[in-house]
Design an enzyme around this catalytic site. Sequence first.
Site, PDB file in Angstrom:
ATOM      1  N   ASN A   9       0.848  -1.091   0.171  1.00  0.00           N
ATOM      2  CA  ASN A   9       0.000   0.121  -0.046  1.00  0.00           C
ATOM      3  C   ASN A   9       0.968   1.020   0.020  1.00  0.00           C
ATOM      4  OD1 ASN A   9      -1.780   2.072   0.574  1.00  0.00           O
ATOM      5  ND2 ASN A   9      -2.569   1.417   2.501  1.00  0.00           N
ATOM      6  N   LYS A  11       0.120   4.083  -0.172  1.00  0.00           N
ATOM      7  CA  LYS A  11      -0.591   5.521   0.207  1.00  0.00           C
ATOM      8  C   LYS A  11      -0.297   6.417  -0.744  1.00  0.00           C
ATOM      9  CE  LYS A  11      -0.024   3.193   4.743  1.00  0.00           C
ATOM     10  NZ  LYS A  11      -0.020   3.319   6.334  1.00  0.00           N
ATOM     11  N   HIS A  95      -9.426   1.382   5.042  1.00  0.00           N
ATOM     12  CA  HIS A  95      -8.199   1.545   5.669  1.00  0.00           C
ATOM     13  C   HIS A  95      -8.377   2.244   6.830  1.00  0.00           C
ATOM     14  CE1 HIS A  95      -4.090   2.725   6.491  1.00  0.00           C
ATOM     15  NE2 HIS A  95      -3.617   1.568   6.058  1.00  0.00           N
ATOM     16  N   GLU A  97      -6.712   4.864   7.993  1.00  0.00           N
ATOM     17  CA  GLU A  97      -6.421   6.138   7.640  1.00  0.00           C
ATOM     18  C   GLU A  97      -7.570   7.099   6.941  1.00  0.00           C
ATOM     19  OE1 GLU A  97      -2.889   5.533   5.507  1.00  0.00           O
ATOM     20  OE2 GLU A  97      -1.827   4.921   7.404  1.00  0.00           O
ATOM     21  N   GLU A 167      -4.933  -4.669  10.717  1.00  0.00           N
ATOM     22  CA  GLU A 167      -4.096  -3.662  10.770  1.00  0.00           C
ATOM     23  C   GLU A 167      -4.503  -3.131  12.041  1.00  0.00           C
ATOM     24  OE1 GLU A 167      -2.259  -2.690   6.793  1.00  0.00           O
ATOM     25  OE2 GLU A 167      -3.949  -1.283   6.988  1.00  0.00           O
ATOM     26  N   GLY A 173       2.941   2.545  10.596  1.00  0.00           N
ATOM     27  CA  GLY A 173       3.697   3.577  10.379  1.00  0.00           C
ATOM     28  C   GLY A 173       4.419   3.828  11.736  1.00  0.00           C
ATOM     29  N   SER A 212       3.682  -2.210  10.325  1.00  0.00           N
ATOM     30  CA  SER A 212       5.132  -2.111  10.452  1.00  0.00           C
ATOM     31  C   SER A 212       5.656  -3.524  10.095  1.00  0.00           C
ATOM     32  CB  SER A 212       5.435  -1.669  11.770  1.00  0.00           C
ATOM     33  OG  SER A 212       4.949  -0.412  11.870  1.00  0.00           O
TER      34      SER A 212
HETATM   35  P1  13P Z   1       3.091   0.651   7.471  1.00  0.00           P
HETATM   36  O1  13P Z   1       3.648  -0.764   7.139  1.00  0.00           O
HETATM   37  O2  13P Z   1       3.786   1.581   7.145  1.00  0.00           O
HETATM   38  O3  13P Z   1       3.036   0.199   8.999  1.00  0.00           O
HETATM   39  O4  13P Z   1       1.713   0.672   7.085  1.00  0.00           O
HETATM   40  C1  13P Z   1       0.991  -0.282   7.156  1.00  0.00           C
HETATM   41  C2  13P Z   1      -0.426  -0.041   6.491  1.00  0.00           C
HETATM   42  O5  13P Z   1      -1.256   0.939   6.643  1.00  0.00           O
HETATM   43  C3  13P Z   1      -0.763  -0.882   5.105  1.00  0.00           C
HETATM   44  O6  13P Z   1      -2.062  -0.629   4.690  1.00  0.00           O
END
Ligand code: 13P
Length: 250
Positions: A9, A11, A95, A97, A167, A173, A212
């Site tokens: 992803n 982002k 997601h 976010e 997640e 992150g 992560s």
């Molecule tokens: P990270 O791997 O950067 O923690 O992000 C995970 C994520 O949100 C994948 O959708």
Amino acid sequence: MRQKLVAGNWKMNGSRASIKALLDGLKQGIAAVESAEVAVCAPYVYLGDVEQQLQGTPIVWGAQNLSTEASGAFTGEIAASMLQEFGCKYVIVGHSERRALYGEDDALVAKKYAVARAAGLKPILCVGEMLEDREAGTTEAVVARQLDALIDAEGVAALADGVIAYEPVWAIGTGKTASPEQAQEVHQFIRQRIAERDASVAEKVQILYGGSMNAGNAAELLAQSDIDGGLIGGASLKPDDFLTICRAAG
Ligand code: 13P
């Protein structure tokens, strides 16, 4: 045996140049990935480039969001049919976010999931608790609510051809990963909850871990019996790290 899936992803990261370099790296290394499926979820505007560069390779691609509407006066939105036209196989829905920053609730996420499926896309439904939920001991309740919202709206069969990504929000992150045991516990809970409605769907559905996951911790996470792959943020932007994760998946 469920096939493993490792999806990047990206982002809101990258440029045409950096994405070209990233995909060149992935294409070079993909032959060493034996059995896992590898996908990248790109920002909308780069999907055309991604399609051009990945067509004819084993790597598949997808988007990070979609509209619930088919077409019309919805400024700034992107329809499922548009994603399909650019060869997307997957689309991420719900997601954390999008839930936290853009107010997407369980009902909207369920609708997006349904619209994606109806267009022949495979939705990747993200679920996961926040730190305060985990600390309050309500992880399972939160994940159950997010999952049930989809099952109640669309029926459990809707999960048979989709993907779930667990997640934990506190791990996204942050460099803090759920331990393999913590992740396995929630993955098992999710599968069990689906099995209560339909055992064969539960056996089939791929449940990815995200938060992560990186080149160093992927192998032990992916070794858990209910972890069927990963949804990778930061590490998916680095070809060597992403490929290491993909190889760890098989
Ligand atoms: P990270 O791997 O950067 O923690 O992000 C995970 C994520 O949100 C994948 O959708």
